[in-house]
Design an enzyme around this catalytic site. Structure first.
Site, PDB file in Angstrom:
ATOM      1  N   GLU A 291       1.467   6.849  -2.781  1.00 16.71           N
ATOM      2  CA  GLU A 291       0.496   7.762  -2.204  1.00 16.71           C
ATOM      3  C   GLU A 291       0.869   9.176  -2.630  1.00 16.71           C
ATOM      4  OE1 GLU A 291      -1.407   8.536   2.189  1.00 16.71           O
ATOM      5  OE2 GLU A 291       0.737   8.846   1.914  1.00 16.71           O
TER       6      GLU A 291
ATOM      7  N   ARG B 259       0.853  -1.184   0.000  1.00 16.19           N
ATOM      8  CA  ARG B 259       0.000   0.000   0.000  1.00 16.19           C
ATOM      9  C   ARG B 259       0.892   1.238   0.000  1.00 16.19           C
ATOM     10  NH1 ARG B 259      -3.201  -3.205  -1.325  1.00 16.19           N
ATOM     11  NH2 ARG B 259      -5.207  -3.760  -0.348  1.00 16.19           N
TER      12      ARG B 259
ATOM     13  N   HIS C  54       0.407  -0.123 -10.374  1.00 15.60           N
ATOM     14  CA  HIS C  54      -0.384  -1.090  -9.610  1.00 15.60           C
ATOM     15  C   HIS C  54      -0.734  -2.316 -10.474  1.00 15.60           C
ATOM     16  CE1 HIS C  54      -3.155  -1.209  -5.849  1.00 15.60           C
ATOM     17  NE2 HIS C  54      -2.700  -2.417  -6.144  1.00 15.60           N
TER      18      HIS C  54
END
Length: 349
Positions: A286, A260, A307
């Protein structure tokens, strides 16, 4: 008050075909369910595969929602809020043809007593494979070799350029003994590497059984040539790798993140990468997607991908059939092979 959901079907050899509704983005349905999967879906469930719900509040779906006993979900499934569940009084099971269910399974699902399954184990395989490839490429300093070859467009003195490269007795630190973290360790075991593992929930002796040495997080960071992240996104893991922890990485170390983006302070990592001190393989960031002016797109010491480590292309069939396995088990009155439980979800991805 919602109607009490029906009890599980009676265990036995006979197969029931539960009324099942697809809830996901229509393009996901098209990618997941090829002709073979559609044929099998027709055997294990009573469903209309042409109907895909993206909004549980849409009045056009009221009748089918009222009759639905099982949801086959995928990426893009809307949240199963209390209001959504009120429209599905017969709903008993949610089977997710993907990894994490955090995006759509809410506390209301557990309060209703729903049973939930996920194809997370199937999705862990390609993520682990991508990670292991990244780790081995990092050891060989592939990014440096590519850059030199591209710039010189001729012979490269690889003995001089890559004198410190190689995977012999390199130290790899794995952060998180998740499904993917465990699979990464399993795939790395045949290689001539030293494996470190940090996971605060790991029982005593489990790391050794997996083939790694348990250490504190800071010891892992200081000691590793490559650090790979497989921890969940939780409030306490946000920016787990902040400026101070990134500073502990040895010069020339590689950070791999297929977990993540929020685990890493992007600004702090960008500063380290711009300096050239570290390398990174980033499949998640992020924010996701990064701003167009982010240096990470162009830095030669960064491999940045959108991703893609999880299931794509022909790997999606594995997800579909893993989910259909669970749907078939439900129809036979058997417990799920890969259940999702509320207590585990609170500390998992």
């Amino acid at each position: 008050m919602p109607t009490t959901p029906p009890t599980l079907p009676t265990t036995g050899a006979s197969r029931r075909r539960p009324r099942t509704l697809l809830a996901m983005d229509p393009p996901v349905r098209d990618a997941l369910l090829d002709a073979t999967a559609l044929d099998r879906l027709a055997v294990v469930a009573e469903t209309d595969p042409s109907l895909v719900v993206r909004d549980f509040a849409d009045p056009a779906h009221a009748g089918v929602l009222e009759r639905t006993e099982a949801l086959l979900t995928g990426w893009g499934c809307p949240p199963l809020t209390a209001a959504a569940l009120e429209r599905m009084p017969r709903l008993r099971a949610v089977v997710h043809a993907g990894g994490s269910v955090k995006h759509h399974v809410t506390d209301a699902c557990w309060e209703r007593g729903l049973v939930v399954a996920s194809a997370a184990a199937a999705n862990a395989r390609p993520v682990a494979e991508y990670t292991v490839a990244s780790i081995l490429f990092a050891g060989k300093r592939v990014l440096d070799a590519r850059r030199a070859y591209r710039e010189r467009r001729g012979p490269v003195d690889s003995l001089a350029l890559l004198s410190g490269a190689g995977n012999h007795r390199r130290t790899v630190g794995v952060v998180g003994a998740s499904r993917i973290g465990r699979r990464v360790i399993e795939l790395l075991r045949p290689h001539d590497l030293d494996l470190l593992l940090h996971d605060p929930y790991l029982p005593a002796g489990e790391a050794a059984r997996l083939g790694a040495r348990p250490v504190s997080l800071d010891t892992l960071v200081r000691s590793s040539d490559v650090v790979t992240l497989h921890a969940p996104e939780l409030p306490r893991t946000r920016h787990l790798f902040d400026r101070d922890r990134l500073a502990l990485l040895r010069d020339g170390a590689t950070l791999v993140n297929t977990a993540r983006g929020a685990l890493v302070d992007t600004a702090a990592l960008t500063a380290e990468l711009v300096s050239g001190r570290l390398y990174a393989v980033l499949d998640v960031t992020e924010p996701e997607v990064l701003p167009a002016d982010s240096p990470l797109y162009d830095l030669p010491n960064v491999l940045l991908t959108p991703h893609v480590a999880g299931s794509l292309g022909n790997e999606l069939g594995r997800l579909a059939h893993a989910a259909l396995d669970e749907l078939e088990r439900y129809g036979r009155g058997l417990p799920f092979a890969e259940p999702v439980r509320a207590e585990d979800l609170r500390r998992s991805a």
